[in-house]
Enzyme design. Structure first.
Site, PDB file in Angstrom:
ATOM      1  N   GLY A 175       0.772  -1.233   0.000  1.00  0.00           N
ATOM      2  CA  GLY A 175       0.000   0.000   0.000  1.00  0.00           C
ATOM      3  C   GLY A 175       0.800   1.278   0.000  1.00  0.00           C
ATOM      4  O   GLY A 175       0.228   2.358   0.147  1.00  0.00           O
ATOM      5  N   LYS A 216       4.106   1.467  -4.671  1.00  0.00           N
ATOM      6  CA  LYS A 216       5.153   0.983  -5.568  1.00  0.00           C
ATOM      7  C   LYS A 216       4.654   0.888  -7.008  1.00  0.00           C
ATOM      8  O   LYS A 216       5.316   1.352  -7.939  1.00  0.00           O
ATOM      9  CB  LYS A 216       5.652  -0.390  -5.088  1.00  0.00           C
ATOM     10  CG  LYS A 216       6.237  -0.364  -3.687  1.00  0.00           C
ATOM     11  CD  LYS A 216       6.778  -1.708  -3.277  1.00  0.00           C
ATOM     12  CE  LYS A 216       5.679  -2.731  -3.078  1.00  0.00           C
ATOM     13  NZ  LYS A 216       4.778  -2.398  -1.968  1.00  0.00           N
ATOM     14  N   THR A 217       3.494   0.295  -7.196  1.00  0.00           N
ATOM     15  CA  THR A 217       2.936   0.171  -8.550  1.00  0.00           C
ATOM     16  C   THR A 217       2.563   1.539  -9.110  1.00  0.00           C
ATOM     17  O   THR A 217       2.769   1.808 -10.299  1.00  0.00           O
ATOM     18  CB  THR A 217       1.705  -0.745  -8.528  1.00  0.00           C
ATOM     19  OG1 THR A 217       2.057  -2.010  -7.948  1.00  0.00           O
ATOM     20  CG2 THR A 217       1.177  -0.977  -9.931  1.00  0.00           C
ATOM     21  N   GLU A 255     -12.150  -0.892  30.193  1.00  0.00           N
ATOM     22  CA  GLU A 255     -11.587   0.180  29.373  1.00  0.00           C
ATOM     23  C   GLU A 255     -11.108   1.348  30.232  1.00  0.00           C
ATOM     24  O   GLU A 255     -10.107   2.000  29.905  1.00  0.00           O
ATOM     25  CB  GLU A 255     -12.625   0.663  28.350  1.00  0.00           C
ATOM     26  CG  GLU A 255     -13.095  -0.406  27.377  1.00  0.00           C
ATOM     27  CD  GLU A 255     -11.955  -1.070  26.638  1.00  0.00           C
ATOM     28  OE1 GLU A 255     -10.928  -0.401  26.371  1.00  0.00           O
ATOM     29  OE2 GLU A 255     -12.063  -2.272  26.339  1.00  0.00           O
ATOM     30  N   ASP A 296      -4.804  -9.045  25.488  1.00  0.00           N
ATOM     31  CA  ASP A 296      -3.891  -8.186  26.243  1.00  0.00           C
ATOM     32  C   ASP A 296      -2.733  -9.001  26.801  1.00  0.00           C
ATOM     33  O   ASP A 296      -1.565  -8.593  26.718  1.00  0.00           O
ATOM     34  CB  ASP A 296      -4.639  -7.506  27.392  1.00  0.00           C
ATOM     35  CG  ASP A 296      -5.794  -6.653  26.902  1.00  0.00           C
ATOM     36  OD1 ASP A 296      -5.720  -6.201  25.745  1.00  0.00           O
ATOM     37  OD2 ASP A 296      -6.755  -6.444  27.658  1.00  0.00           O
TER      38      ASP A 296
END
Length: 641
Positions: A204, A207-208, A424, A499
Site C-alpha cells: 500500500g 510501488k505500482t 476500558e 492483552d
C-alpha cells in the site's frame, strides 16, 4: 493478431457448416413426403388415386419415385430396378409423369459432407485448448507468448504529480526518466544507468503507482506484467514467456519492463522439500540470463516491485541485474499530508477540513490506507445526504478503520456492559498515569470489530524505535483492563486474553531479542524460526541451553509481575476516578480526551460533543478490549487493548 483472426474465422466456419448441414437435411426431410412400398404405389396407380409422377435415377441402378395424389398428398417410393411396365401402367391410368436425369452433387457439397465431422472436431479442439490457456491472446499455439501489456503515452496519464509521500524514492527513479530522455548526459561521463530497479516496501505504499508514473513521465514504451503471469500448468511456458517478453522489449528499445509482485517467480531457489524439476525455477533462471547474460539488453530497463525482499534469490539482487533497490516506506506526517491533498482533490470537501490535522491523527497509515480513509469519509457524507465531506465524516471514517465498525445492534447484558466499562477505564487510567505512553484519544464501550470496547491512543508524532521504559509502560497499560475487572467486579473474564498475549510477547522480545535485562545482557536467545518453503533451514536451531531458557523464563516472569504490580497500585490508588470514568462510559458510551482530562483533574466530565476530532493535533494511539486486533499496519503506535 493474425492467429487470433484465423481462429475466430475457423470457429465461425465450423458453426456455419454445422448449421448448413442441419438445415439442408431438414429441408430434404420436409419435402420428401410419406414413404410407401412399391407394391402399394402400383395399387394406388391402378385405382386412379395418383395424379402425377416424377421418376429420377438415384444411383446404383435404383429409381426414386415421387408421386402426387389426387387429394394433394405427396408419396415417395424406391424401385431397385427400372420397371419397364410402369410406364404403360401410368399411360393406361392417365397419370402424368416426368423422367429426370440423376442429380450430380457439387464437389463443394461432397467435401463439406465428407470433411464436416473432422472440421467440427478440430474446431472443438481449438476451443478447448484456448479455454485451457485462459482464453489468452494468439490462439491455441501461443502458450509461450508474453502476457505483458504495453502502455503508450496516450493510455497512461499518471505522472509524478500523482505520487506523494515518497520524495526520496521519486528522486531515485527520476534518473531513469532523465536517462531515457537524454542518455548522452550520463554516457559522456562514463556512467551506466542501472539495468534493474527493485521497488521494496510494505503493502500500500505506492510501488505500482510509482512505476505507472515513470511510464507517464518517460514517454517510452512500458511493458507491465505480474509475476504470476509467467507460470502456467504447462512445463516450459514461463521461460518461453520471459524470452518473448525481452524479445519484444528489444524491438521497442529504449523501454521499461515492470514486473509486479516479482516474488511469485523470484523466490530463493532450492526452497522446499524434495527435488525434481521446478517450473518456477526454470522461469527464474531464464530471467537471470535475460537480465545479465551473454547478450546485452541495451536500452531495456527492468523494474520490479515486492514487499518480500527477504525471500528473493540472491542472484536476482546482485549488481548487473537489480543494481538498485529503492525503498518506498510508510509516509511520515508531511508525506501523509501530501497524500491526503492528492486524494481530497477528487472529492468535494468542506471548509473545516485540514489535511495537517488528519495527517497527525493517522500515524502509520500507508498511501492505500489514506485513500481508503478519504473514500470512507465520502461514504459517510453520502449517507447523511451532505453536499460536501466534512471533518465529522473523516473522524467517523478514522474510528472505523482504526477500531473497527460499530456493532450497535449487539445487545450486551448490563453486567457485561459494566465490566467492559471498568475494563476500558483501567486501560485509560494506567495509560494517563504511566510515563512515556501515548495520549488517550478516545474510550468507548460500543462494540467495534471483534472488541467489546476500545481504548484508543494516538502518538504525538512518528516513532521509529522504542525504548525500554516505553515498552514497560505499554505492558502495564495492557494489564490495566484485567486488574480493573478484579478490583471492581471481583471476577476474571476472557476479554483480556489478547492483552496478555501481547504483553507476554513484548516481554519475551525484550529479554530474547533486545537485550534489555541486566542478568542475561545483550545477547539474542530467540530460536531460528526460518520457514522451510522460503528456502530456510529445514530444522530449528536451538543455540541456548535449557538452564539459560529457564533464566529467560524467570526474567519474563519478573517483568510481567513488576508491571502488573505497578498497574494494580495505580488503579487501587485512583478508585474514585475509575468510578467516575466508568459511570461516564455507561452514560455516554464514548468519552474523548477532554472529558478524560476533566476526570483526571478531579472535575466532573463535560458533556460530549457531536464529534471529537477537535483534539486538534490528532495525537493519540489505540487499545481495544478483549481480543481486539492491534492497530496499525506497520506496528507503530496505534494500540488496541
Amino acid at each position: 493478431m493474425n492467429n487470433q483472426w484465423f481462429s475466430k474465422v475457423a470457429v465461425w466456419l465450423v458453426i456455419a457448416l454445422v448449421l448448413f448441414t442441419v438445415f439442408n437435411q431438414f429441408n430434404r426431410t420436409a419435402t420428401a413426403g410419406a414413404q410407401i412400398g412399391y407394391s402399394d404405389f402400383l395399387e394406388e396407380v391402378r385405382t386412379n388415386r395418383i395424379a402425377a409422377v416424377t421418376l429420377q435415377e438415384s444411383g446404383s441402378g435404383a429409381t426414386d419415385i415421387r408421386a402426387q395424389t389426387t387429394d394433394g398428398k405427396t408419396l415417395r417410393t424406391t424401385a431397385t430396378y427400372l420397371d419397364r411396365g410402369l410406364v404403360g401402367d401410368l399411360i393406361d391410368n392417365d397419370v402424368k409423369f416426368d423422367v429426370k436425369p440423376r442429380e450430380e452433387q457439387s464437389i463443394l457439397m461432397s467435401i463439406l459432407l465428407s470433411w464436416g465431422p473432422m472440421l467440427l472436431l478440430i474446431g472443438v479442439w481449438i476451443y478447448f485448448m484456448r479455454q485451457m490457456q485462459g482464453g489468452g491472446k494468439g490462439g491455441a499455439f501461443s502458450f509461450g507468448k508474453s502476457k505483458a501489456r504495453m502502455l503508450d503515452e496516450a493510455n497512461n496519464t499518471t505522472t509524478f504529480q500523482d505520487v506523494a509521500g515518497c520524495d526520496e524514492a521519486k528522486e531515485e527513479v527520476k534518473e531513469l526518466v532523465d536517462f531515457l530522455k537524454d542518455p548522452q548526459k550520463f554516457q559522456k561521463l562514463g556512467g551506466r544507468i542501472p539495468r534493474g530497479v527493485l521497488l521494496v516496501g510494505p503493502p500500500g505504499t505506492g510501488k505500482t503507482l510509482l512505476a505507472k508514473a515513470i511510464a507517464g513521465e518517460a514517454k517510452v514504451p512500458f511493458f507491465s506484467i505480474s509475476g504470476s503471469d509467467f507460470v502456467e500448468m504447462f512445463v516450459g511456458v514461463g521461460a518461453a514467456r520471459v524470452r518473448d517478453m525481452f524479445d519484444q522489449a528489444k524491438k521497442n528499445a529504449p523501454c521499461i519492463i515492470f514486473i509486479d509482485e516479482i516474488d511469485a517467480v523470484g523466490r530463493h531457489r532450492g526452497a522446499g522439500l524434495g527435488g525434481g524439476n521446478d517450473e518456477r525455477e526454470q522461469t527464474l533462471n531464464q530471467m537471470l540470463v535475460e537480465m545479465d547474460g551473454f547478450e546485452t539488453n541495451v536500452g531495456v530497463i527492468v523494474m520490479a516491485a515486492t514487499n518480500r525482499p527477504d525471500i528473493l534469490d540472491p542472484a536476482l539482487l546482485r549488481p548487473g541485474r537489480f543494481d538498485r533497490q529503492v525503498y518506498v516506506t510508510l509516509p511520515d506526517v508531511r508525506g501523509r499530508e501530501q497524500i491526503l491533498n492528492v486524494h481530497t482533490r477528487k472529492v468535494p470537501i468542506g471548509q473545516d477540513i485540514r489535511a495537517d490535522i488528519l495527517a497527525r491523527g493517522t500515524p502509520g497509515f500507508s498511501g492505500a490506507d489514506l485513500a481508503n480513509l478519504v473514500n470512507e469519509a465520502a461514504l459517510f457524507a453520502a449517507r447523511r445526504s451532505a453536499r460536501v465531506v466534512e471533518m465529522v465524516d473523516f473522524e467517523k471514517a478514522k474510528d472505523k478503520i482504526m477500531m473497527g465498525p460499530e456493532r450497535k445492534s449487539m445487545v450486551m447484558p448490563e453486567e457485561e456492559r459494566k465490566n467492559t466499562a471498568y475494563h476500558e477505564s483501567g486501560h485509560a487510567l494506567v495509560a494517563r498515569l504511566m510515563p512515556k505512553t501515548d495520549p488517550v484519544h478516545k474510550v468507548t464501550v460500543i462494540p467495534r470489530g471483534r472488541a467489546l470496547g476500545v481504548t484508543m491512543q494516538l502518538p504525538e508524532g512518528d516513532r521509529y524505535s522504542l525504548d525500554k521504559e516505553r515498552m514497560l509502560s505499554t505492558i502495564s497499560v495492557l494489564f490495566g483492563g484485567r486488574i480493573a475487572e478484579e478490583v471492581f467486579m471481583n471476577q476474571m473474564t476472557t476479554g483480556a486474553s489478547n492483552d496478555f498475549e501481547r504483553a507476554t510477547q513484548l516481554a519475551r522480545d525484550m529479554v530474547t531479542r533486545y537485550g534489555m535485562t541486566n542478568e542475561l545482557g545483550p545477547m539474542v536467545y530467540a530460536e531460528n524460526e526460518g520457514e522451510v518453503f522460503l528456502g530456510r533451514s529445514v530444522t530449528k536451531q536451538v543455540n541456548v541451553s535449557e538452564q539459560t531458557m529457564q533464566k529467560v523464563d524467570r526474567e519474563i516472569r519478573k517483568i510481567i509481575d513488576e508491571q502488573y504490580s505497578i498497574a494494580r497500585k495505580l488503579i487501587e490508588d485512583n478508585q474514585d476516578k475509575m468510578h467516575i470514568m466508568a459511570k461516564a462510559l455507561l452514560e455516554w458510551e464514548t468519552i474523548d480526551a477532554e472529558q478524560i482530562d476533566d476526570i483526571m483533574s478531579g472535575k466532573p466530565p463535560r458533556a460530549p460533543k457531536d464529534w471529537t476530532s477537535t483534539n486538534a493535533a490528532g495525537v493519540n494511539g489505540g487499545s481495544g478490549s478483549g481480543g481486539a486486533p492491534s492497530g496499525n499496519p506497520d506496528g507503530t503506535p496505534v494500540t488496541v487493548v
